[in-house]
Design an enzyme around this catalytic site. Sequence first.
Site, PDB file in Angstrom:
ATOM      1  N   GLU A  96       0.839  -1.210   0.000  1.00  0.00           N
ATOM      2  CA  GLU A  96       0.000   0.000   0.000  1.00  0.00           C
ATOM      3  C   GLU A  96       0.872   1.256   0.000  1.00  0.00           C
ATOM      4  OE1 GLU A  96      -2.373  -1.157   3.387  1.00  0.00           O
ATOM      5  OE2 GLU A  96      -3.239  -2.760   2.170  1.00  0.00           O
ATOM      6  N   GLY A 172      -6.088  -8.140   1.392  1.00  0.00           N
ATOM      7  CA  GLY A 172      -7.428  -7.582   1.598  1.00  0.00           C
ATOM      8  C   GLY A 172      -8.444  -8.043   0.573  1.00  0.00           C
ATOM      9  N   GLY A 233      -3.507  -8.488   8.241  1.00  0.00           N
ATOM     10  CA  GLY A 233      -4.271  -7.243   8.196  1.00  0.00           C
ATOM     11  C   GLY A 233      -5.629  -7.429   8.849  1.00  0.00           C
ATOM     12  N   GLY A 234      -6.638  -7.687   8.039  1.00  0.00           N
ATOM     13  CA  GLY A 234      -8.031  -7.769   8.511  1.00  0.00           C
ATOM     14  C   GLY A 234      -8.219  -8.644   9.747  1.00  0.00           C
TER      15      GLY A 234
HETATM   16  P1  PGA Z   1      -4.834  -8.746   4.873  1.00  0.00           P
HETATM   17  O1  PGA Z   1      -3.631  -7.708   4.892  1.00  0.00           O
HETATM   18  O2  PGA Z   1      -4.513  -9.804   5.902  1.00  0.00           O
HETATM   19  O3  PGA Z   1      -6.052  -7.933   5.248  1.00  0.00           O
HETATM   20  O4  PGA Z   1      -4.918  -9.298   3.501  1.00  0.00           O
HETATM   21  C1  PGA Z   1      -2.306  -8.145   5.013  1.00  0.00           C
HETATM   22  C2  PGA Z   1      -1.369  -6.981   4.955  1.00  0.00           C
HETATM   23  O5  PGA Z   1      -1.658  -6.018   4.232  1.00  0.00           O
HETATM   24  O6  PGA Z   1      -0.320  -6.977   5.622  1.00  0.00           O
END
Ligand code: PGA
Length: 249
Positions: A96, A172, A233-234
């Site tokens: 990101e 994500g 992440g989530g």
């Molecule tokens: P995610 O994100 O588990 O929501 O896919 C992982 C990350 O961006 O480190």
Amino acid sequence: MRQKIVAGNWKMNLDIDSGKELLIQIIDADLNSDCLTIVAPPYIHFHNFKRMLSHTNIALAAQNCHAQESGAYTGEISVKMLKSVGVEYVILGHSERREYFNEDSLAISFKVNTVIKEGLRPIYCCGETLAERKEGEHFETISTQIKQGLFQLNEMELLNCVIAYEPVWAIGTGETASPEQAQEIHAFIRKTIAEEFGEIVANSISILYGGSVKPGNAKELFNCPDIDGGLIGGAALDVTSFTALTNSF
Ligand code: PGA
């Protein structure tokens, strides 16, 4: 040194109260003590969290930092500042950041250097896009990201790094790399490091997988020989799933 790690990347989520509430739940949870648990909240939380975590083994990570030590960089945060609030790890080169903030591996390598210089540990992220995978360019992408971001370090410095392989198409999206796909890249990263720094160094570095890791798929991923845990992440925003992930080895 190589260790099992589950790191929760909260991204730009949770205000002062909801962040505190989640951290209290995590501190009280039945986390696996054989794995290092890391929490990477937004900056506003560090001051509180340092105190809250003082009698735990949970480590704090930042999601970014600036490469310079201090100065006129409006809106930025330095590694020294992070260190002063108890931060031990800094996530660098997350996709990101690469995508929305135009960070490339060379720019990230300067941040890596600053983090190392201050005695903190980078969690250096790499990963290919879907287009790159479809074109069969994923090995080249990963190799370039690893070399440009980390190969300026010496052996001892590299040993203080954690690497996270996060295929951009899996972040994500609910879509996860299969254990075979993830293991293949993790082994490739280790081989790339071994060629430059030797087998001992390559085998001493923790390489995490990230991208839609959930309790339902973590066991298969974490049991692969070159996968040492996850950057989450989530699923890190919910104490039940985060706890389950630390217990998925
Ligand atoms: P995610 O994100 O588990 O929501 O896919 C992982 C990350 O961006 O480190």
